[in-house]
Design an enzyme around this catalytic site. Structure first.
Site, PDB file in Angstrom:
ATOM      1  N   VAL A 175      -2.462  -8.291   0.663  1.00 42.01           N
ATOM      2  CA  VAL A 175      -3.314  -6.591  -0.507  1.00 42.01           C
ATOM      3  C   VAL A 175      -2.126  -6.285  -1.324  1.00 42.01           C
ATOM      4  O   VAL A 175      -2.964  -6.737  -2.981  1.00 42.01           O
ATOM      5  CB  VAL A 175      -3.275  -5.207   0.609  1.00 42.01           C
ATOM      6  CG1 VAL A 175      -3.451  -4.022  -0.442  1.00 42.01           C
ATOM      7  CG2 VAL A 175      -4.591  -5.315   1.522  1.00 42.01           C
ATOM      8  N   LYS A 176      -1.455  -6.936  -1.577  1.00 45.48           N
ATOM      9  CA  LYS A 176      -0.227  -6.344  -2.910  1.00 45.48           C
ATOM     10  C   LYS A 176      -0.521  -7.522  -3.612  1.00 45.48           C
ATOM     11  O   LYS A 176      -0.265  -7.144  -4.618  1.00 45.48           O
ATOM     12  CB  LYS A 176       1.301  -5.912  -2.515  1.00 45.48           C
ATOM     13  CG  LYS A 176       2.360  -6.072  -3.656  1.00 45.48           C
ATOM     14  CD  LYS A 176       2.364  -5.528  -4.100  1.00 45.48           C
ATOM     15  CE  LYS A 176       3.151  -5.300  -5.262  1.00 45.48           C
ATOM     16  NZ  LYS A 176       4.832  -5.432  -5.562  1.00 45.48           N
ATOM     17  N   ILE A 177      -0.448  -8.689  -3.378  1.00 50.55           N
ATOM     18  CA  ILE A 177      -0.327  -9.688  -4.159  1.00 50.55           C
ATOM     19  C   ILE A 177      -1.388  -9.695  -5.149  1.00 50.55           C
ATOM     20  O   ILE A 177      -1.651 -10.084  -6.157  1.00 50.55           O
ATOM     21  CB  ILE A 177       0.678 -11.027  -3.233  1.00 50.55           C
ATOM     22  CG1 ILE A 177       1.274 -11.419  -2.345  1.00 50.55           C
ATOM     23  CG2 ILE A 177      -0.374 -11.876  -4.241  1.00 50.55           C
ATOM     24  CD1 ILE A 177       1.863 -11.700  -1.734  1.00 50.55           C
TER      25      ILE A 177
END
Length: 298
Positions: A175-177
């Site tokens: 999700v962050k990437i």
């Protein structure tokens, strides 16, 4: 916040984001917090707020919950796998929380290796800015078992206003990437629009003011757009070109593994590479607008 029993926290990596996160942990819990970093200055500042200098990774490894904030997957792998590293001291009942943005494969590999030693592992990469870290209003996407998430969520909320459980280990990194991949695509479009508008006699600020009232409005516009692109401010010791390039490279690795041609991400990566090669590697990454403007003059 209090923790029962003989809980001890550890925090390794006290850089631009790590130091303020750790400070919130020290100030908002009544638990012993051991700290370690290769630089003495942030350690000394945190000791003044009540933290304890662990002196080494082995000293830090006594903690029940260890938070890691590293600049790259290479750094994470080293502090875990080196002689005298965290894996050497991992034990049942210990929880490792990686706050860094780290490669998906490495995250899952480390989780498995720690699990073999009885330790739990969670990936909890942080999003938003250094100012958000100072204010304790970061956004965190977490990959962990439900049990581990329940255990660490109150601690993460010491320095985050948004904490989202995304699934099993690795999900937080995904999700962050991908969040950063989308942000780069959005800011690239804003930079291109600004360069075109300026060449046509419309100022960037006028353009962005109009965008903010229509369907092109976004968090990226109101933050990266106004505060960096329109303001022409690309300071160092904010999220740098080289750091963002690292994150985009992780996204491209994931896309390759999925057999997907991520064309927009590839464009963003190429602009970040060119910006770094032009001497902007340490500058706030929306400096890519200078590369886009320069290309129009060639």
């Amino acid at each position: 916040m209090t923790m029962t029993g003989s809980s001890t926290f550890g925090f390794i990596g006290l850089g631009v984001m790590g130091e303020p996160m750790c400070r919130h942990l020290v100030q908002k819990t009544r638990v012993k917090v051991l700290v370690h970093d290769i630089n003495a200055e942030p350690v000394a500042r945190l000791v003044q707020t009540g933290a304890i200098d662990a002196g080494s990774i082995s000293g830090l490894a006594k903690a029940n919950v260890i938070f890691i904030s590293m600049p790259s997957g290479e750094h994470l792998k080293k502090i875990c796998e080196m002689a005298g590293g965290l894996l050497e001291f991992a034990r049942p009942g210990q929880t490792i929380v990686d706050l860094s943005t780290s490669p998906l494969k490495l995250t899952r590999e480390l989780a498995g290796t720690f699990a073999a030693r009885g330790a739990d592992y969670a990936d909890a990469p942080v999003a938003r800015t250094r100012a958000a870290a100072e204010a304790g209003t970061l956004a965190i996407s977490v990959g962990a078992t439900p049990e581990v998430f329940t255990r660490i969520e109150p601690l993460l909320r010491c320095f985050a206003s948004e904490v989202t459980h995304c699934g099993d280990v690795g999900s937080g990194q995904v999700v962050k990437i991908l969040n950063n991949m989308v942000v780069v695509g959005t800011v690239t479009a804003l930079c291109e629009a600004a360069a075109i508008a300026e060449s046509a006699g419309v100022s960037t600020r006028t353009l962005f003011d109009a965008f903010s009232k229509g369907s092109a409005d976004s968090f990226a516009l109101r933050n990266h757009g106004y505060k960096a692109v329109a303001a022409r401010e690309f300071p160092e010791r904010v999220f740098s070109t080289d750091y963002m390039h690292k994150d985009i490279s992780y996204a491209l690795d994931m896309a390759k593994d999925a057999g997907i041609e991520a064309r927009e991400a590839a464009l963003g990566a190429s602009l970040l590479t060119e910006a770094s090669q032009s001497g902007f590697g340490a500058n706030y990454w929306p400096v890519i607008v200078k590369i886009i403007e320069r290309s129009s003059k060639q």
